[in-house]
Design an enzyme around this catalytic site. Structure first.
Site, PDB file in Angstrom:
ATOM      1  N   ASP A   1      -2.741 -55.947 -31.314  1.00 15.03           N
ATOM      2  CA  ASP A   1      -3.940 -55.777 -30.475  1.00 15.03           C
ATOM      3  C   ASP A   1      -5.183 -56.271 -31.208  1.00 15.03           C
ATOM      4  OD1 ASP A   1      -2.415 -54.762 -28.489  1.00 15.03           O
ATOM      5  OD2 ASP A   1      -3.039 -52.656 -28.742  1.00 15.03           O
TER       6      ASP A   1
ATOM      7  N   HIS B   1       2.278 -53.038 -32.973  1.00 21.10           N
ATOM      8  CA  HIS B   1       1.441 -53.390 -31.819  1.00 21.10           C
ATOM      9  C   HIS B   1      -0.047 -53.219 -32.088  1.00 21.10           C
ATOM     10  CE1 HIS B   1       4.490 -54.369 -28.914  1.00 21.10           C
ATOM     11  NE2 HIS B   1       5.245 -53.382 -29.434  1.00 21.10           N
TER      12      HIS B   1
ATOM     13  N   ASP C   1      -2.219 -70.099 -25.991  1.00 18.40           N
ATOM     14  CA  ASP C   1      -1.203 -69.107 -26.349  1.00 18.40           C
ATOM     15  C   ASP C   1      -1.182 -68.960 -27.867  1.00 18.40           C
ATOM     16  OD1 ASP C   1       1.504 -67.908 -24.888  1.00 18.40           O
ATOM     17  OD2 ASP C   1       1.733 -68.279 -27.047  1.00 18.40           O
TER      18      ASP C   1
ATOM     19  N   GLU D   1      -0.032 -62.617 -24.707  1.00 17.52           N
ATOM     20  CA  GLU D   1      -0.869 -63.381 -25.636  1.00 17.52           C
ATOM     21  C   GLU D   1      -1.298 -64.712 -25.017  1.00 17.52           C
ATOM     22  OE1 GLU D   1       2.339 -62.876 -25.745  1.00 17.52           O
ATOM     23  OE2 GLU D   1       3.464 -64.458 -26.784  1.00 17.52           O
TER      24      GLU D   1
ATOM     25  N   ASN E   1       3.658 -59.015 -33.848  1.00 22.67           N
ATOM     26  CA  ASN E   1       3.872 -57.690 -33.253  1.00 22.67           C
ATOM     27  C   ASN E   1       5.057 -56.972 -33.897  1.00 22.67           C
ATOM     28  OD1 ASN E   1       2.039 -56.797 -31.414  1.00 22.67           O
ATOM     29  ND2 ASN E   1       2.980 -57.795 -29.652  1.00 22.67           N
TER      30      ASN E   1
END
Lengths: 201, 310
Positions: B203, B199, B186, B229, B194
């Protein structure tokens, strides 16, 4: 109509010559060593023949009608799964990609050509050795229940069941060459075989 | 009734190639369709053999079939599936399929000549389009199948693939008595990235995280985006200890890399490691649950660390 041992042996011998000629053609076409044999042959009335056929639910069949000195129909019969194995063994697994419909189309085309080669070489071997003229129609492919192959024939029809084993480098596949002959053609065949045996002697 | 000038007109207007050959395979008829497709005029074809027109023409199956048809007055078919083509007719405008030669379905029938001599009439059907369509369809189906197992952002496997794969893999492990290590990974403080950078940046981080992690894995390892994630990597044939080593390597590589133009050390990850082995088996769900539980221990212990099930 009963055949003597020696008549059956002659039929088996001619069938063996026919299938080995078919194997030569298949080997050239597929670039693989293909051997074909006839382990067993039966000559009997249509209602008895149906009982001798393997109890397959569904079979893949290529057939061509016989005309000329003999009339009837020649079928090359494979169990559905066996025909799939045959196509696999002969041309690899490339055709298994894509949809079910496409796969079937490919299989149908392949089976039709293989059936055409096997049926036509066998029948022409019979015709040439027995000095007859037999003409074939274009091949047709179908899938059906094995009993349906015997449905439409009159009672006095004679069936010649020629078991065939096709050995490709990847696997062996067993099929049946089933020839339906009208009673007149069957009688003619026996006369021709008698002549053939006499000529050999 | 409509009157035709001649049978030749009918044959010339047929969308098929038609050739008539005699016993020695000399051409007696060559229709207009063939003239158009091959650019060989009938007057240049008639009286010749196919090998005169195509010096490399040596099609054993076709030659045998013609001999057979003439000798036995019975037809022969040559499928596209087994032969591809008989006449090497080039495709002038090659599309993206790249097939150089027209694909053909060929039928050969016996035909009586005027003097009673048997001939073979050859019908050539162009099946290139259907061959292309079927191969395009096969490619499309294959792609759709693959796409349904892939995460569109990172290109690695998705959860749907994972469950199918894991079920089979555990059966294989049981049969072959082989171990399987599982890491759950994670990204630390991903929500903050984010929220702060948007975003799009998030990404980008996910994509470079996948890239760096992938380099630490073997080709035989299965790397899955589990959601958001969170990622899972399965390491076939690896015991827990080997799993811990790989997890450490991943954690160090992530910390040392500047993911998506962040400075090294700015983005880190936490990893929980579990394992399956023959003497101590568990279900796929338990394998993941254990890894997940230890991932949260790693988070609670301060992140950027590996915590295995011991």
């Amino acid at each position: 109509m009963k055949l003597t041992e020696s008549q059956l042996d002659t039929l088996k011998e001619i069938s063996n010559i026919g299938v080995s000629r078919a194997a030569t053609q298949l080997s050239t076409l597929l670039n693989d060593e293909i051997v074909m044999r006839v382990p067993e042959i039966y000559f009997l009335p249509v209602d008895e023949a149906v009982r001798l056929m393997p109890e397959y639910e569904n079979v893949s069949v290529v057939y061509q009608d016989l005309k000329g000195d003999f009339s009837g129909r020649a079928h090359l019969v494979f169990h559905n799964d066996e025909s799939r194995l045959l196509v696999h063994a002969l041309i690899g697994t490339a055709f298994t990609q894509g949809s079910e419909d496409m796969r079937r189309l490919y299989e149908t085309e392949t089976m039709m050509e293989i059936g055409n080669i096997v049926i036509s070489t066998c029948i022409s071997t019979f015709a040439n050795l027995l000095k007859n003229e037999i003409v074939l129609t274009t091949p047709t492919y179908t899938e059906l229940h094995v009993s349906k192959l015997f449905d439409r024939w009159p009672e006095d029809t004679v069936s010649m069941i020629i078991e065939t084993t096709l050995c490709a480098s990847k696997r062996d596949v067993t099929g049946t060459l089933l020839i339906m002959l009208t009673i007149g053609s069957a009688k003619n065949l026996l006369i021709r075989i008698a002549d053939f045996c006499q000529n050999i002697e | 009734m409509l009157e035709f000038t001649s049978y030749k007109d009918i044959c010339d207007n047929t969308p098929l190639g038609i050739i008539v050959l005699d016993r020695v395979k000399k051409i007696h008829y060559w229709n207009e369709w063939l003239e158009n497709m091959t650019t060989i005029r009938a007057e240049n074809a008639i009286g010749k053999a196919l090998c005169d027109l195509y010096p490399d023409f040596c099609h054993n199956r076709f030659n045998w079939a013609v001999d057979y048809v003439i000798a036995n007055k019975s037809p022969q078919i040559l499928s596209q599936a087994l032969n591809h083509f008989v006449l090497p007719i080039s495709i002038r405008s090659r599309g993206r399929h790249g097939l150089p030669v027209m694909q053909q379905y060929v039928q050969i029938f016996p035909m009586n000549g005027k003097n009673g001599e048997m001939h073979a009439i050859v019908f050539i059907q162009d099946v290139t389009e259907s061959v292309i369509r079927s191969s395009e369809y096969a490619e499309l189906m294959q792609k759709l199948r693959e796409d349904s197992f892939r995460d569109p952002l990172t290109g690695i496997f998705n959860r749907r693939f994972m469950w199918d794969w894991l079920l089979l893999q555990l059966k294989r492990n049981e049969r072959e008595k082989k171990p399987l290590a599982c890491m759950m990974l994670d990204l630390d403080h991903f929500k903050r990235i984010n929220d702060t950078y948007g975003h799009e940046k998030g990404d980008e981080v996910l994509k470079s995280f996948v890239e760096v992690t992938r380099r630490c894995l073997r080709n035989s390892d299965v790397f899955v985006r589990y959601g958001g994630e969170e990622f899972v990597a399965f390491l076939p044939d690896n015991e827990l200890l080997q799993g811990i080593h790989t997890a450490q390597r991943v954690r160090e590589s992530i910390a040392a890399s500047g993911l998506a133009s962040f400075k090294p050390g700015e983005i880190t990850c936490s990893i929980g490691v579990s394992s399956w082995n023959y003497d101590n088996p568990c279900t796929g769900e338990d394998l993941l649950r254990n890894a997940d539980k230890h991932l949260y221990k790693a988070k609670n212990n301060g992140r950027n660390q590996v915590v295995p099930v011991l």
